[in-house]
Design an enzyme around this catalytic site. Structure first.
Site: not given
Length: 699
Positions: A340, A376
């Site tokens: 993330d 990401e």
């Protein structure tokens, strides 16, 4: 012993070891089995290389514990030690209990609003406790299990709790748990879709923010970690044995030939900024664990938008993260990670650096370099958007694919831009020997509209989140096809179904690695909510009654995946370049105009061009060795025009007939529907076709 960090049981007792460079004393607090009553407190006697450690006899697996850490309370210099606050072990293998929001959780006097004050209330009654774990597990599968190849990977993103909370085949007591996800009927469905890797939204222990609790909501997605070694106990049917249950789930997924990828959040923690609670890292060694503003160490650098940022420039913090990654690979045998806000992990003092310490650590690690690593590649910090900039060996989420595919099918993008996305976005990823698989293509993910909502809503409808519909992006690139939300209009419903098939076909026929969002295969909806992070309810859960209503779409997705697995030309391990290999007389991709001939440069620059073909020649080399390939040839015809368009099927050396294998306007096409080369095919407006020619060598 100062290593390994955490609580390590040896059969006679437990060794405790915790890092703190600036503490003056560390105590381990032992609780009864309920985790409510403190029964023993031991000051760790040794301090080696900034690690406090000691062995406590008689402490066995299942024993709850926490830490109290002494040191200066001097926020202006970055120190927030407060021994009145019971702290979670950063290396704990399991947690029990839940956090209860109370003023005692804060290192300062919350009522004063001044983080320079000091609070003496005991936080122990309000925080979860760590537990000593028994890491032993009887893995029945082969220990030398090999990773599935990247170029044949199809990722399926799901939420452990939400995926089975409403599944009728899962026993009630197991719904929403690790055990529920490993139910045979559940895994059978996932495998039937051609999925090879299940990507789980965060399963590290996390905290729900107080402002959500006060509104009767919760942090459903889990992007608010407080423990990087412990599985979230709320997802366990038996919270006291959460680690074993998690391992059992992984084993059952592996039995079905699929991999497990964890979505991990190493960019921030649940402790927030200077006004946040003291639960773990902040009280352990705030100045080491977090990035602080250099000349104002009272305050945190907030590249995450959550209040704080983990300091991966610190050797012990980067060690904690890599230890965590190796722990999940060694102890639970997961097969990879999705990071993330991955840009933050690669940010050094001078900004994003694809040669950062963290990226180097992962690249050289003999274990981590062999599992799937997915970034990401963006965050809200300076220079935070870095799609295509990660080093070789990494894959990255590609939001360019999502945006351009959505735009094309709603009539807002010319063919030239879509062509780049069909080719694994080589304009971003084709450098330094990277392969097409490094481009993770997706149209939907947990963050944003579901596929059904992409074709059913023009606007977000997030009122249930309690933020007056201000949260969530307004840039959805969606189109409701004529009516906002549910409709009884049969024409609109049929068109929406075709649009979903169009986007799914584009996803699974594009070069690169496709990722599906759980439930999209049968039209799951969040009723227009594009930010369901706090919806631990029917909005966020998968509605399995839709599967029976949309069996046709489920079958269509399975068919697309089967074709992708069957025909390697759809998932080449080399980037397409369109150049003719003179000595072989082939080119890997040829772009075909409506007239059946090769598209010209002038054609590409037509902004109104919406219909074209993509011819993937199976005779093109499949490796760097210049030998003729022996694969089937595939023709993909894409019509983004609103009306029917005539398309002449091109000539192809050795081919007399094209076999139609996919038509998004007619998902139930007959077997072996053959069409002569040169045939003028009437392509339905806004639809996608796929034809195949198999030479004798390819069969």
């Amino acid at each position: 012993m100062p290593y390994p960090r955490g609580a390590t049981w040896n059969g006679e007792g437990t060794n405790f070891a915790v890092f703190s460079a600036n503490a003056t004393k560390v105590e381990v607090c032992i609780f009864d089995l309920s985790g409510e009553k403190e029964v023993q407190r031991v000051a760790l006697p040794e301090y080696t290389n900034e690690v406090w450690h000691g062995f406590v006899p008689g402490i066995h697996p299942g024993t709850p514990y926490g830490y109290r850490v002494y040191g200066p309370y001097d926020p202006n210099n970055g120190h927030r030690f407060n021994p009145n606050k019971l702290l979670l072990d950063p290396y704990a293998g399991a947690h029990i209990g839940r956090l209860t929001w109370n003023p005692a959780l804060f290192g300062y006097q919350l009522e004063s609003g001044d983080d320079l004050t000091f609070d003496e209330r005991d936080s122990a009654p309000f925080v979860p406790k760590c537990t000593v774990v028994d890491p032993r597990f009887d893995w029945a599968g082969a220990r030398d299990r090999k990773a599935l190849p990247w170029d044949d990977t199809i990722v399926y993103e799901l939420h452990v709790r939400g995926y089975t909370k409403n599944h009728e085949a899962v026993p009630t007591e197991l719904r929403g748990t690790y055990a529920g996800l490993s139910t045979p009927e559940v895994l059978k469905h996932i495998k039937s879709l051609g999925v090879t890797a299940i990507e789980l939204l965060p399963v590290h222990t996390f905290v729900s923010e107080q402002y959500l609790i006060d509104k009767g909501l919760t942090n459903y997605w889990g992007y608010n970690s407080i423990g990087f070694f412990a599985p979230e106990p709320r997802y366990a049917a038996n919270p006291l044995d959460s680690l074993r249950e998690f391992k059992e789930m992984v084993a059952r997924i592996h039995d079905e030939g699929m991999e497990v990828i964890l979505d991990v959040v190493y960019n921030h923690t649940a402790e927030g900024n200077e006004y946040g609670p003291t639960i773990s890292f902040k009280g352990m060694d705030n100045a080491s664990y977090y990035r602080l503003i250099p000349d104002q160490k009272r305050y945190y650098i907030n590249d995450t938008g959550t209040g704080n940022t983990l300091n991966l420039s610190h050797a012990r913090v980067i060690q904690m993260v890599t230890d965590s990654l190796r722990y999940w690979v060694q102890q639970t045998r997961v097969d990879g990670f999705r990071f993330d806000l991955g840009t933050i992990l690669a940010r050094e003092q001078n900004g994003f650096d694809n040669q950062s310490g963290f990226l180097k650590a992962c690249s050289q690690d003999p274990m981590l370099s062999t599992v799937k690593l997915i970034a990401e590649p963006w965050d809200c910090g300076p220079g935070g958007y870095q799609v295509g900039a990660f080093p070789p060996g990494w894959a990255e989420w590609n939001d360019k694919f999502r945006d351009d595919v959505r735009d094309f099918w709603r009539g807002e993008l010319p063919a030239m831009r879509l062509a780049d996305r069909l080719c694994a976005s080589e304009d971003y990823f084709n450098h330094r020997g990277r392969r097409p698989w490094s481009c993770i293509n997706f149209i939907t993910a947990h963050d944003g509209f579901t596929l059904n909502d992409v074709v059913s809503y023009n606007e977000k409808h997030n009122d249930a989140n309690g933020e007056e519909n201000r949260d969530g992006t307004t840039d959805n690139r969606s189109w409701n096809c004529g009516a906002e939300g549910p409709t009884v209009d049969a024409g609109i419903t049929a068109f929406r179904d075709r649009q979903m098939r169009n986007m799914l076909s584009t996803l699974l026929f594009s070069q690169g690695t496709p990722m599906l969002l759980a439930g999209d295969e049968f039209g799951r909806t969040q009723h227009g909510n594009n930010n369901a992070y706090c919806q631990d309810n029917e909005t966020g859960w998968v509605d399995w009654t839709l599967r029976d209503k949309h069996q046709s779409l489920v079958g269509f997705v399975s068919k697309l995946a089967a074709l992708r697995h069957k025909y390697p030309i759809l998932r080449r391990n080399l980037f397409l370049n369109g150049q003719c290999i003179e000595d072989l007389g082939v080119r890997d991709v040829t772009w075909i105009s409506q007239t059946g001939g090769q598209m010209s440069e002038e054609d590409w620059h037509r902004t109104d061009l919406r219909c074209f073909g993509m011819l993937l020649d199976g005779k093109a080399p499949t490796s760097g060795i210049r030998n003729r390939g022996k694969e089937a040839t595939i023709l993909i015809v894409i019509n983004g025009n609103p009306d029917m368009t005539e398309f002449r099927l091109p000539e192809c050396p050795g081919a007399c007939d094209w076999m139609l294998v996919v038509d998004t306007n007619n998902p139930e096409i007959p077997e072996r529907a053959l069409f002569r080369t040169g045939t003028v095919y009437k392509v339905t407006g806004r639809s996608l076709l796929a034809f195949c020619f198999e030479s004798a060598q390819a069969r």
